[in-house]
Enzyme design. Structure first.
Site, PDB file in Angstrom:
ATOM      1  N   LYS A 191       0.842  -1.203   0.000  1.00  0.00           N
ATOM      2  CA  LYS A 191       0.000   0.000   0.000  1.00  0.00           C
ATOM      3  C   LYS A 191       0.878   1.254   0.000  1.00  0.00           C
ATOM      4  O   LYS A 191       0.630   2.204  -0.752  1.00  0.00           O
ATOM      5  CB  LYS A 191      -0.928   0.008   1.228  1.00  0.00           C
ATOM      6  CG  LYS A 191      -2.049  -1.014   1.137  1.00  0.00           C
ATOM      7  CD  LYS A 191      -2.800  -1.164   2.463  1.00  0.00           C
ATOM      8  CE  LYS A 191      -3.750  -2.351   2.391  1.00  0.00           C
ATOM      9  NZ  LYS A 191      -4.416  -2.671   3.659  1.00  0.00           N
ATOM     10  N   GLN A 229      -4.300  -1.284   9.894  1.00  0.00           N
ATOM     11  CA  GLN A 229      -4.256  -2.615   9.281  1.00  0.00           C
ATOM     12  C   GLN A 229      -4.856  -3.664  10.226  1.00  0.00           C
ATOM     13  O   GLN A 229      -4.486  -3.743  11.392  1.00  0.00           O
ATOM     14  CB  GLN A 229      -2.795  -2.973   8.924  1.00  0.00           C
ATOM     15  CG  GLN A 229      -2.631  -4.302   8.219  1.00  0.00           C
ATOM     16  CD  GLN A 229      -3.289  -4.344   6.836  1.00  0.00           C
ATOM     17  OE1 GLN A 229      -3.226  -3.386   6.070  1.00  0.00           O
ATOM     18  NE2 GLN A 229      -3.951  -5.451   6.523  1.00  0.00           N
ATOM     19  N   ASP A 278     -10.954   3.069   4.472  1.00  0.00           N
ATOM     20  CA  ASP A 278     -11.239   1.630   4.363  1.00  0.00           C
ATOM     21  C   ASP A 278     -12.742   1.381   4.281  1.00  0.00           C
ATOM     22  O   ASP A 278     -13.169   0.292   3.888  1.00  0.00           O
ATOM     23  CB  ASP A 278     -10.688   0.892   5.603  1.00  0.00           C
ATOM     24  CG  ASP A 278      -9.425   0.101   5.290  1.00  0.00           C
ATOM     25  OD1 ASP A 278      -9.162  -0.155   4.097  1.00  0.00           O
ATOM     26  OD2 ASP A 278      -8.712  -0.266   6.249  1.00  0.00           O
TER      27      ASP A 278
END
Ligand code: NAP
Length: 289
Positions: free
Chosen positions: A52, A96, A119
């Site tokens: 990412k 994460q 997200d």
């Protein structure tokens, strides 16, 4: 034989779009910035986060890389999220998952400012998605939709069967597909569905997101269906350098004989996830000006 959907190329186009929107923002003095928070050293999470960060930099964005020890307390992590919420130079926050077991993921996700929730996991984002309002859409489901759109696979009036109901893939995908502008009729399957094939054989669009290698076999697929394989499973392979290879939820070779379209694993849905994340970060930055 099915047309193999080239997720890498389609993701490349999305990444170019993210880069050009980033360049336009930079002219206005704004560099899109994503804070990427990783607690612990889970090898899969480390590799996702690294990928990412690399993609952000390639698109001209800033990546604020925050690595924490696995023993970080929930309170410390919440304090960090709050400080990132207040930091106007940070446009998106990505924590994460999975988090270490002693940290309640729900609390951390809910602490993220919905305006920075790239997200799309915050309850406000989930609510907006269900209500059909603008908001951040989780990257993998959004990537699946982008593949369907790019390949011009008709969704209106199609029967879409989604195998899996997780909060990050199956559930948001089902909610997206049922939106008026997409207009699919949606069936969601899970471990309580019983005869899975009974449902999958009715699918014009079959989306496998169960995390079970080879679960979908050719006899479970309708002739001419579009098969989107979200599954990424490590299966032992002594001939591979790492001792494993990646396999999707569909039995690729046999299903490809019957389907009209199919995504490979790797190289299908996977590259789309990062591309859609980049677009969410750019959108967050655009919304901030
Ligand atoms: P998850 O949280 O484990 O959820 C799996 C879902 O599949 C659950 O709803 C489960 O049902 C259902 N399921 C499992 N076995 C089944 C079976 N035999 N029959 C019917 N339903 C079954 O997994 P996830 O996070 O959604 O991920 C799914 C897969 O996608 C994994 O392989 C993951 O690695 C992959 N993935 C890929 C990307 C990407 O970028 N390509 C991103 C995210 C995830 P229950 O609810 O009843 O348990």
């Amino acid at each position: 034989m099915a047309i193999i959907i080239d997720g890498k190329t389609i993701a490349g186009k999305k990444r170019e779009e993210a880069a050009s929107r980033t360049a336009a923002l930079k002219k206005k003095g704004v560099t899109p910035c994503l804070a990427v928070v990783l607690a612990g050293e889970d090898p899969a999470s480390v590799s996702y986060v690294t990928a990412k960060e690399k993609a952000l930099l390639e698109a001209g964005m800033e990546s604020r890389d925050i690595r924490l020890p696995a023993a970080v307390s929930e309170e410390e992590l919440l304090a960090l999220v709050n400080s990132l919420n207040r930091d106007v130079s940070v446009h998106g926050i990505l924590v994460q998952l999975p988090l270490p077991a002693h940290i309640r993921e729900d609390r951390v996700i809910t602490a993220i400012d919905p305006a920075k929730d790239v997200d799309g996991f915050h309850p406000v984002s989930v609510g907006n998605l269900i209500l059909g309002r603008p908001g951040f859409i989780p990257c993998t489901p959004n990537g699946v939709l982008a593949l369907l759109e790019e390949m011009r696979i008709p969704t209106a009036g199609a029967h879409a069967v989604v195998v899996g109901r997780s909060n990050i893939v199956g559930r948001p995908l089902a909610n997206l597909l049922v939106r008026k502008e997409i207009n699919a009729t949606v069936t969601v399957c899970h471990t309580g569905s019983g005869d899975l094939g009974l449902y999958t054989r009715q699918a014009d669009i079959l989306i496998a997101a169960a995390g079970k290698p080879g679960l979908i076999t050719a006899d479970m697929v309708k002739e001419g269906a579009a098969v989107i394989d979200v599954g990424v499973n490590r299966v032992p392979d002594t001939s591979a350098k790492k001792g494993f290879r990646l396999k999707g939820d569909a039995d690729f070779d046999t299903v490809a004989e019957k389907a009209s379209y199919i995504t490979p694993v790797p190289g299908g849905v996977g590259p789309m996830t990062i591309a859609m994340l980049l677009l969410n970060v750019v959108s967050a930055a655009e919304n901030s000006v």
